[in-house]
Design an enzyme around this catalytic site. Structure first.
Site, mmCIF file in Angstrom:
data_model
loop_
_atom_site.group_PDB
_atom_site.id
_atom_site.type_symbol
_atom_site.label_atom_id
_atom_site.label_comp_id
_atom_site.label_asym_id
_atom_site.label_seq_id
_atom_site.Cartn_x
_atom_site.Cartn_y
_atom_site.Cartn_z
ATOM 1 N N SER A 11 0.835 -1.191 0.000
ATOM 2 C CA SER A 11 0.000 0.000 0.000
ATOM 3 C C SER A 11 0.874 1.247 0.000
ATOM 4 O O SER A 11 1.643 1.489 0.933
ATOM 5 C CB SER A 11 -0.901 0.012 1.239
ATOM 6 O OG SER A 11 -1.404 1.311 1.430
ATOM 7 N N HIS A 36 -1.136 -1.313 -4.388
ATOM 8 C CA HIS A 36 -2.400 -0.937 -3.741
ATOM 9 C C HIS A 36 -2.398 0.572 -3.485
ATOM 10 O O HIS A 36 -1.481 1.110 -2.858
ATOM 11 C CB HIS A 36 -2.535 -1.700 -2.421
ATOM 12 C CG HIS A 36 -3.830 -1.467 -1.699
ATOM 13 N ND1 HIS A 36 -4.982 -2.182 -1.990
ATOM 14 C CD2 HIS A 36 -4.160 -0.603 -0.716
ATOM 15 C CE1 HIS A 36 -5.956 -1.775 -1.199
ATOM 16 N NE2 HIS A 36 -5.493 -0.806 -0.409
ATOM 17 N N ASP A 38 -4.536 3.800 -2.076
ATOM 18 C CA ASP A 38 -5.637 4.205 -1.204
ATOM 19 C C ASP A 38 -6.095 5.617 -1.523
ATOM 20 O O ASP A 38 -5.349 6.579 -1.337
ATOM 21 C CB ASP A 38 -5.182 4.140 0.262
ATOM 22 C CG ASP A 38 -4.966 2.710 0.718
ATOM 23 O OD1 ASP A 38 -5.910 1.917 0.602
ATOM 24 O OD2 ASP A 38 -3.853 2.386 1.173
ATOM 25 N N MET A 40 -8.648 8.550 -0.576
ATOM 26 C CA MET A 40 -9.494 8.978 0.548
ATOM 27 C C MET A 40 -9.994 10.393 0.321
ATOM 28 O O MET A 40 -9.255 11.234 -0.196
ATOM 29 C CB MET A 40 -8.679 8.925 1.841
ATOM 30 C CG MET A 40 -8.070 7.559 2.115
ATOM 31 S SD MET A 40 -7.266 7.522 3.722
ATOM 32 C CE MET A 40 -6.563 5.851 3.665
ATOM 33 N N HIS A 69 -8.180 1.365 -4.258
ATOM 34 C CA HIS A 69 -9.125 1.206 -3.146
ATOM 35 C C HIS A 69 -9.775 2.559 -2.866
ATOM 36 O O HIS A 69 -9.156 3.447 -2.283
ATOM 37 C CB HIS A 69 -8.320 0.688 -1.927
ATOM 38 C CG HIS A 69 -9.119 0.509 -0.684
ATOM 39 N ND1 HIS A 69 -8.537 0.249 0.546
ATOM 40 C CD2 HIS A 69 -10.454 0.532 -0.456
ATOM 41 C CE1 HIS A 69 -9.473 0.131 1.465
ATOM 42 N NE2 HIS A 69 -10.645 0.306 0.897
ATOM 43 N N MET A 71 -11.894 4.918 -0.985
ATOM 44 C CA MET A 71 -12.578 5.198 0.292
ATOM 45 C C MET A 71 -13.205 6.569 0.150
ATOM 46 O O MET A 71 -12.818 7.540 0.805
ATOM 47 C CB MET A 71 -11.563 5.144 1.442
ATOM 48 C CG MET A 71 -11.177 3.710 1.788
ATOM 49 S SD MET A 71 -9.597 3.602 2.650
ATOM 50 C CE MET A 71 -8.503 3.624 1.236
ATOM 51 N N MET A 140 -11.745 -5.192 5.225
ATOM 52 C CA MET A 140 -10.878 -4.298 5.995
ATOM 53 C C MET A 140 -10.618 -4.907 7.365
ATOM 54 O O MET A 140 -11.546 -5.280 8.079
ATOM 55 C CB MET A 140 -11.552 -2.930 6.180
ATOM 56 C CG MET A 140 -11.629 -2.066 4.936
ATOM 57 S SD MET A 140 -10.054 -1.808 4.103
ATOM 58 C CE MET A 140 -9.069 -1.022 5.400
ATOM 59 N N ASP A 178 -6.896 -6.139 4.176
ATOM 60 C CA ASP A 178 -6.161 -4.872 4.174
ATOM 61 C C ASP A 178 -6.203 -4.243 5.559
ATOM 62 O O ASP A 178 -7.269 -3.928 6.075
ATOM 63 C CB ASP A 178 -6.834 -3.948 3.141
ATOM 64 C CG ASP A 178 -6.174 -2.583 3.023
ATOM 65 O OD1 ASP A 178 -5.076 -2.387 3.577
ATOM 66 O OD2 ASP A 178 -6.780 -1.722 2.354
HETATM 67 C C1 DX5 Z 1 -6.287 1.929 5.368
HETATM 68 C C2 DX5 Z 1 -5.792 1.567 3.996
HETATM 69 C C3 DX5 Z 1 -4.766 0.497 4.009
HETATM 70 C C4 DX5 Z 1 -3.494 0.899 4.708
HETATM 71 C C5 DX5 Z 1 -2.776 -0.315 5.185
HETATM 72 O O1 DX5 Z 1 -7.366 2.767 5.278
HETATM 73 O O2 DX5 Z 1 -6.870 1.097 3.207
HETATM 74 O O3 DX5 Z 1 -4.483 0.052 2.688
HETATM 75 O O4 DX5 Z 1 -2.649 1.664 3.898
HETATM 76 O O5 DX5 Z 1 -1.670 0.082 5.931
HETATM 77 P P1 DX5 Z 1 -0.991 -0.880 7.008
HETATM 78 O O6 DX5 Z 1 -0.548 -2.102 6.299
HETATM 79 O O7 DX5 Z 1 0.127 -0.059 7.532
HETATM 80 O O8 DX5 Z 1 -2.034 -1.190 8.059
HETATM 81 ZN ZN ZN Z 2 -6.388 0.053 1.292
#
Ligand code: DX5
Ligand code: ZN
Length: 218
Positions: A11, A36, A38, A40, A69, A71, A140, A178
């Site tokens: 990620s 991956h 993220d 947000m 991903h 969010m 999650m 994740d």
């Molecule tokens: C959280 C993200 C994850 C995050 C995982 O909202 O969706 O992908 O980056 O990070 P680690 O592996 O550090 O928990």
């Molecule tokens: Zn993620």
């Protein structure tokens, strides 16, 4: 895509944002399977990260699939932009989409693989009716928003239950987990039925990306 080989998806949230291109090349060289990413929006989760422009700029740096991903609330309005930017797999949250069914159809109509994600407190029954339509389910194992949080152990039972639902329906879809995955708990995550393991801090926070990735893969 689910051929029982465990895939590792670093990620980027825990990467060095001042040199994302270099980080992407480094994890590819270290054996990553997917990247991956993220996304947000500061509404669905209390954090802001990156958008389609950055994803597009990273595309030439790697041949690995981009596992995006989302969010973000009401994702449908942005799905085409992420598809154009180079996303290969686009995952929306069942809690964030007004019609998860429509979001999944939209993603697939753009020629991309569609994932559906659930927060730790969301029941698996919420995705039962669209399971046959998706290419991947993302469970999650932390509350989304930040990297570096602790793995929520009850996620393992959820993965086992999901795997049972998938098998009962005779489906062949990816199960991704994740949040909080590290070399020390990755074996349990794999045994629970996940075949795609996301890890941010455990990879980008380590001295040796290759070692971290291979330990997570097992
Ligand atoms: C959280 C993200 C994850 C995050 C995982 O909202 O969706 O992908 O980056 O990070 P680690 O592996 O550090 O928990
Ligand atoms: Zn993620």
């Amino acid at each position: 895509m689910n051929n029982n080989k465990t895939l590792v998806a670093p990620s980027l949230l825990s990467a060095d944002f001042s040199q994302l291109g270099e980080e992407v090349r480094a994890v590819e060289k270290a054996g990553a399977d997917w990247i991956h990413i993220d996304v947000m929006d500061g509404h669905f989760v209390p954090n802001l990260t990156i958008g389609p422009m950055i994803i597009k700029s990273l595309k030439p740096h790697t041949s690995l699939p981009f596992d995006v991903h989302l969010m973000i609330e009401d994702p449908d309005q942005y799905i085409p932009e992420f598809a154009n930017a180079g996303a290969d797999i686009i995952t929306v949250h069942v809690e964030a989409s007004r019609s998860p069914d429509r979001s999944v159809s939209l993603i697939k109509s753009l020629g991309k693989r569609a994932g559906i994600s659930l927060n730790p407190s969301t029941g698996l029954e919420t995705i039962e009716n669209i399971l046959a339509e998706v290419n991947m389910v993302l469970i999650m194992s932390v509350n989304p928003g930040f990297g570096g949080q602790s793995f929520i152990d009850s996620s393992l039972d959820r993965a086992v239950e999901l795997k049972r639902m998938v098998n009962d329906l005779g489906l062949n879809i990816d199960i991704e987990i994740d949040g909080g995955i590290k070399p020390g708990n990755a074996a349990r995550v794999r045994q629970a039925g996940a075949n795609v393991l996301v890890a941010g801090s455990a990879i980008f926070g380590s001295e040796d990306y290759k070692k971290a990735i291979s330990e997570i893969r097992g």
